[in-house]
Motif scaffolding. Structure first.
Motif, mmCIF file in Angstrom:
data_model
loop_
_atom_site.group_PDB
_atom_site.id
_atom_site.type_symbol
_atom_site.label_atom_id
_atom_site.label_comp_id
_atom_site.label_asym_id
_atom_site.label_seq_id
_atom_site.Cartn_x
_atom_site.Cartn_y
_atom_site.Cartn_z
ATOM 1 N N LYS A 34 0.825 -1.215 0.000
ATOM 2 C CA LYS A 34 0.000 0.000 0.000
ATOM 3 C C LYS A 34 0.857 1.262 0.000
ATOM 4 N N SER A 35 1.858 1.284 0.860
ATOM 5 C CA SER A 35 2.669 2.494 0.991
ATOM 6 C C SER A 35 3.605 2.702 -0.190
ATOM 7 N N SER A 36 3.909 1.658 -0.939
ATOM 8 C CA SER A 36 4.875 1.794 -2.025
ATOM 9 C C SER A 36 4.241 1.936 -3.406
ATOM 10 N N LYS A 37 2.941 1.678 -3.511
ATOM 11 C CA LYS A 37 2.290 1.712 -4.821
ATOM 12 C C LYS A 37 2.444 3.070 -5.506
ATOM 13 N N ASN A 38 2.207 4.155 -4.789
ATOM 14 C CA ASN A 38 2.335 5.488 -5.374
ATOM 15 C C ASN A 38 3.768 5.814 -5.744
ATOM 16 N N ASP A 39 4.730 5.288 -4.978
ATOM 17 C CA ASP A 39 6.136 5.552 -5.282
ATOM 18 C C ASP A 39 6.519 5.015 -6.658
ATOM 19 N N THR A 40 5.952 3.891 -7.023
ATOM 20 C CA THR A 40 6.244 3.297 -8.325
ATOM 21 C C THR A 40 5.728 4.197 -9.438
ATOM 22 N N ILE A 41 4.523 4.693 -9.271
ATOM 23 C CA ILE A 41 3.927 5.574 -10.276
ATOM 24 C C ILE A 41 4.720 6.872 -10.357
ATOM 25 N N GLN A 42 5.090 7.426 -9.203
ATOM 26 C CA GLN A 42 5.861 8.672 -9.190
ATOM 27 C C GLN A 42 7.244 8.486 -9.809
ATOM 28 N N ALA A 43 7.784 7.291 -9.755
ATOM 29 C CA ALA A 43 9.100 7.029 -10.349
ATOM 30 C C ALA A 43 9.031 6.964 -11.866
ATOM 31 N N GLY A 44 7.833 6.961 -12.416
ATOM 32 C CA GLY A 44 7.679 7.014 -13.858
ATOM 33 C C GLY A 44 7.634 5.670 -14.558
ATOM 34 N N LEU A 45 7.438 4.577 -13.828
ATOM 35 C CA LEU A 45 7.318 3.275 -14.470
ATOM 36 C C LEU A 45 5.865 3.041 -14.884
ATOM 37 N N SER A 46 5.673 2.576 -16.103
ATOM 38 C CA SER A 46 4.332 2.259 -16.590
ATOM 39 C C SER A 46 3.893 0.920 -16.003
ATOM 40 N N PRO A 47 2.592 0.615 -16.039
ATOM 41 C CA PRO A 47 2.136 -0.706 -15.564
ATOM 42 C C PRO A 47 2.851 -1.856 -16.279
ATOM 43 N N ARG A 48 3.104 -1.714 -17.558
ATOM 44 C CA ARG A 48 3.827 -2.748 -18.326
ATOM 45 C C ARG A 48 5.252 -2.911 -17.794
ATOM 46 N N GLN A 49 5.943 -1.789 -17.550
ATOM 47 C CA GLN A 49 7.297 -1.840 -17.017
ATOM 48 C C GLN A 49 7.312 -2.431 -15.610
ATOM 49 N N ILE A 50 6.314 -2.139 -14.839
ATOM 50 C CA ILE A 50 6.212 -2.708 -13.491
ATOM 51 C C ILE A 50 6.039 -4.224 -13.579
ATOM 52 N N GLU A 51 5.201 -4.685 -14.493
ATOM 53 C CA GLU A 51 4.999 -6.130 -14.644
ATOM 54 C C GLU A 51 6.265 -6.823 -15.126
ATOM 55 N N LEU A 52 6.957 -6.232 -16.093
ATOM 56 C CA LEU A 52 8.231 -6.799 -16.543
ATOM 57 C C LEU A 52 9.232 -6.849 -15.390
ATOM 58 N N SER A 53 9.252 -5.795 -14.582
ATOM 59 C CA SER A 53 10.149 -5.737 -13.423
ATOM 60 C C SER A 53 9.801 -6.819 -12.419
ATOM 61 N N ASN A 54 8.510 -6.973 -12.138
ATOM 62 C CA ASN A 54 8.075 -8.011 -11.203
ATOM 63 C C ASN A 54 8.515 -9.392 -11.681
ATOM 64 N N LEU A 55 8.324 -9.655 -12.950
ATOM 65 C CA LEU A 55 8.707 -10.962 -13.493
ATOM 66 C C LEU A 55 10.212 -11.161 -13.449
ATOM 67 N N ALA A 56 10.985 -10.110 -13.727
ATOM 68 C CA ALA A 56 12.449 -10.216 -13.648
ATOM 69 C C ALA A 56 12.888 -10.504 -12.217
ATOM 70 N N VAL A 57 12.252 -9.873 -11.250
ATOM 71 C CA VAL A 57 12.563 -10.119 -9.834
ATOM 72 C C VAL A 57 12.296 -11.580 -9.488
ATOM 73 N N ILE A 58 11.189 -12.105 -9.971
ATOM 74 C CA ILE A 58 10.838 -13.502 -9.685
ATOM 75 C C ILE A 58 11.856 -14.450 -10.316
ATOM 76 N N ILE A 59 12.245 -14.168 -11.558
ATOM 77 C CA ILE A 59 13.252 -15.000 -12.222
ATOM 78 C C ILE A 59 14.546 -14.985 -11.413
ATOM 79 N N ALA A 60 14.994 -13.792 -11.058
ATOM 80 C CA ALA A 60 16.259 -13.664 -10.319
ATOM 81 C C ALA A 60 16.190 -14.359 -8.967
ATOM 82 N N SER A 61 15.011 -14.370 -8.346
ATOM 83 C CA SER A 61 14.871 -15.024 -7.039
ATOM 84 C C SER A 61 14.845 -16.541 -7.163
ATOM 85 N N GLY A 62 14.526 -17.044 -8.362
ATOM 86 C CA GLY A 62 14.494 -18.483 -8.582
ATOM 87 C C GLY A 62 13.206 -19.162 -8.132
ATOM 88 N N SER A 63 12.159 -18.386 -7.871
ATOM 89 C CA SER A 63 10.914 -18.966 -7.368
ATOM 90 C C SER A 63 10.031 -19.457 -8.515
#
Length: 189
Positions: A34-63
């Protein structure tokens, strides 16, 4: 600072996609998200970029479990997700990405979605195009510094990382590829 906030926001979104039975930990994750959602938008990442980032994080974590859950509900196209996996291979290795590719292929087979194969350029063109892009992004000193003992590494970076991936912008843009690389490296330690 905005990019750092975006990193934390992306991590929050990834963590919440899992089924957490520990109520205390679940509440902490929810508060963080909740507290970080607005920070992502303010940082200028689009929803598509956020999803790509989320998936990259998951890949890197190995989950693998978290990957399967996320891919099942992702709004990205199958070719976009496969291209993310292809690029991840250059940075994390074939052994680390292999199971992610198997899982993803099974998901799309079950859904009846065909994944596009792309022809690669010749070795010479991959090298030349990769070097040209590196020079465009970082200046000529980058490719010149990869000589002598480092020539083989320089060739690999130019031909594979840049020539095979970064120059192929039909599915993922150069900006998206840079974001993916940032999150892959940011999560591997």
């Amino acid at each position: 600072m905005k990019k750092i906030l975006a990193v934390f926001a992306v991590f929050g979104g990834v963590l919440m996609s899992a089924d957490i039975e520990d109520n205390t930990l679940k509440a902490i994750f929810e508060n963080f998200e909740k507290s970080s959602k607005n920070d992502t938008i303010q940082a200028g990442l689009s929803p598509r970029q956020i999803e790509l980032s989320n998936l990259a994080v998951i890949i890197a974590s190995g989950s693998l479990r978290l990957w399967q859950e996320r891919v099942e509900k992702s709004e990205l196209k199958a070719d976009e997700i496969m291209e993310l996996l292809r690029q991840s291979t250059a940075y994390l290795g074939m052994a680390r990405i292999r199971e992610f590719i198997f899982i993803t292929s099974e998901i799309y087979k079950r859904k009846g979605v065909k994944i596009t194969d792309f022809a690669l350029d010749s070795d010479e063109n991959r090298l030349k195009n990769g070097q040209n892009l590196q020079i465009e992004l970082f200046g000529s000193a980058t490719t010149q510094s990869m000589s002598g003992d480092y020539a083989q590494i320089g060739r690999y970076l130019s031909q594979n990382c840049f020539g095979d991936y970064y120059t192929r912008t039909e599915i993922l843009s150069l900006d998206e590829r840079e974001i993916i690389t940032f999150f892959l490296f940011g999560c591997v330690g």
